[in-house]
Design an enzyme around this catalytic site. Sequence first.
Site, PDB file in Angstrom:
ATOM      1  CD1 TRP A   1       3.509  -5.175   7.951  1.00  0.00           C
ATOM      2  CD2 TRP A   1       4.528  -3.370   8.797  1.00  0.00           C
ATOM      3  NE1 TRP A   1       2.936  -4.890   9.174  1.00  0.00           N
ATOM      4  CE2 TRP A   1       3.537  -3.797   9.708  1.00  0.00           C
ATOM      5  CE3 TRP A   1       5.299  -2.244   9.112  1.00  0.00           C
ATOM      6  CZ2 TRP A   1       3.303  -3.139  10.924  1.00  0.00           C
ATOM      7  CZ3 TRP A   1       5.069  -1.589  10.315  1.00  0.00           C
ATOM      8  CH2 TRP A   1       4.077  -2.036  11.202  1.00  0.00           C
TER       9      TRP A   1
ATOM     10  CG  ASP B   1       9.709  -7.411   7.448  1.00  0.00           C
ATOM     11  OD1 ASP B   1       9.811  -8.110   8.473  1.00  0.00           O
ATOM     12  OD2 ASP B   1       9.008  -6.376   7.391  1.00  0.00           O
TER      13      ASP B   1
ATOM     14  CE  LYS C   1       3.913  -7.801  14.049  1.00  0.00           C
ATOM     15  NZ  LYS C   1       4.529  -6.771  13.240  1.00  0.00           N
TER      16      LYS C   1
HETATM   17  C1  PLP Z   1       4.944  -5.689  12.750  1.00  0.00           C
HETATM   18  C2  PLP Z   1       5.741  -5.680  11.511  1.00  0.00           C
HETATM   19  C3  PLP Z   1       6.772  -4.747  11.307  1.00  0.00           C
HETATM   20  C4  PLP Z   1       7.084  -3.639  12.289  1.00  0.00           C
HETATM   21  O1  PLP Z   1       7.818  -4.157  13.333  1.00  0.00           O
HETATM   22  P1  PLP Z   1       8.388  -3.218  14.502  1.00  0.00           P
HETATM   23  O2  PLP Z   1       9.244  -4.205  15.239  1.00  0.00           O
HETATM   24  O3  PLP Z   1       7.210  -2.730  15.272  1.00  0.00           O
HETATM   25  O4  PLP Z   1       9.156  -2.123  13.903  1.00  0.00           O
HETATM   26  C5  PLP Z   1       7.490  -4.824  10.138  1.00  0.00           C
HETATM   27  N1  PLP Z   1       7.242  -5.770   9.222  1.00  0.00           N
HETATM   28  C6  PLP Z   1       6.262  -6.683   9.391  1.00  0.00           C
HETATM   29  C7  PLP Z   1       6.016  -7.709   8.336  1.00  0.00           C
HETATM   30  C8  PLP Z   1       5.481  -6.656  10.533  1.00  0.00           C
HETATM   31  O5  PLP Z   1       4.506  -7.558  10.702  1.00  0.00           O
END
Ligand code: PLP
Length: 362
Positions: free
Chosen positions: A103, A172, A196
Site C-alpha cells: 500500500w 493511511d 476494514k
Molecule cells: C485496503 C487498503 C487500502 C486500499 O483501500 P481501498 O479503499 O480499497 O482503496 C489502502 N491502504 C491500506 C493500508 C489498506 O489496507
Amino acid sequence: MTKRVFNFYAGPATLPLPVLERARDEFLDFAGCGMSILEISHRSKEYDRVHHEAMELVRELMHLKDDRKVLWLQGGASTQFYQVPLNLQLPGKRMQYVNTGAWSKKAIKEAGFYGEVDVVASSEDSSFSYIPKDVEFSEDAAFAHITGNNTIYGTEWHYMPKVPDEVPLVSDMSSHLMDRVMDFNAFGVIYAGAQKNLGPAGVTLVVVREDLMDRVPENTPTMQKWITHAKKDSLFNTGPVFAIYMCKLSLEYLKETGGIPAMERLNREKAKLLYDVIDGSGGFYKGHVTDRDSRSLMNVTFNLPTPELEAKCVEEGKERDLIGLKGHRSVGGMRASIYNAMTLEGVKTLREFLIEFQDKNQ
Ligand SMILES: *Cc1c(COP(=O)(O)O)cnc(C)c1O
C-alpha cells in the site's frame, strides 16, 4: 437463528453483530419516515442527522481539535493516494514517504505524478517484516507519509516518527483506524477506507487540519479538492449515504462499549492470544513479522512448515466456521485479521483450533 461464522477476512471485513441487527431492524422504515435510508434524500432531515452524528462521533472518539475537518469521501483509500499529494504539494518541495509494503508503494507511485518523492526508509530488504526504526523526515518536505498498519504483511507503527513541526504527518490508517489510543491531533491528515476497521466499503474517512486545505492548486477539479467537501460538510454532492449510516452505527457501538481505550484493551488481549500460540509453537507457526515491536494488533500473519499444511489448515478452519484465514496472494501463508469488530470469542475459537491443528499435524 441465522448462522454466523467467524470472519477473518482482511477487508471488507466483519462488522459488529449488534450493528447489523440494528440496520436490519430499521431498514424498511427508517426513523419513522416509512422509507429506507436508501430511498430518502441526502438533504432530508432524517439523513442529515445521521450524517452529522457520524462526524461528531469521529470527533468525540478521536478527541479531535476544532481545527480538524472530518470528511466522508468516495473512491477508497486508493483515491487518497493521489488526493494527498494533489492537495498537499508545495512548489519546489519534496514529498517524503516510508515504504512499509504494497500500500505504501501504491501511495508513492501516485505522489510521483505531482513532484519529487523521497523514500526516507523502507523495510523492503526483508520482505516488509518490520517497521523501520528512528525514521526522520526533513524540514523542507511538503509532507511526510506513513502507512500506519500494513494489512498484507502484518506490521504496525507503534511509535511516532520524528517530523519537523512545520511538516504535516499523513497516515493511511485504513486497517487500524481507532484500534488503540493515539494522539490523532499529531497528524496533519489521516485517511482510511472504511471497509476494514470502521464500516462497509464505499466511504473513506479523511481527517484534515484546516490550514492544510489552502495549498491545493487553483486549477484543480472541484471534486478533487478536500476544501470543496470541507466547506459543505461532505454534502457537496450525493454521498455514499448507506455506508456513512453504517459507519455511524458502528461508531455508536464503539462508544457504547467504552470507546477507543476499551477497544485497545480488547485488541491487545486478542492479539496476544494468537501471538502466544505462534511464539509457543516451537517453530511450527512462524510469524512473518520478525520484529516483535512491529507486530500488528489487527493482522496476524504467519506460516506453517509447508504450503500443503497451510492449505490444510485453511480448509479445516473453514469446517469450523473460521473463515478467511488465507494469507494475501503476494505473501502466501496465513493471516487472521482481527479488527475491532472481531470478538474475543472468535479469537479464542481460532486459538483452540490452531493449538489442536499443531498437535495433530506435527
Ligand atoms: C485496503 C487498503 C487500502 C486500499 O483501500 P481501498 O479503499 O480499497 O482503496 C489502502 N491502504 C491500506 C493500508 C489498506 O489496507
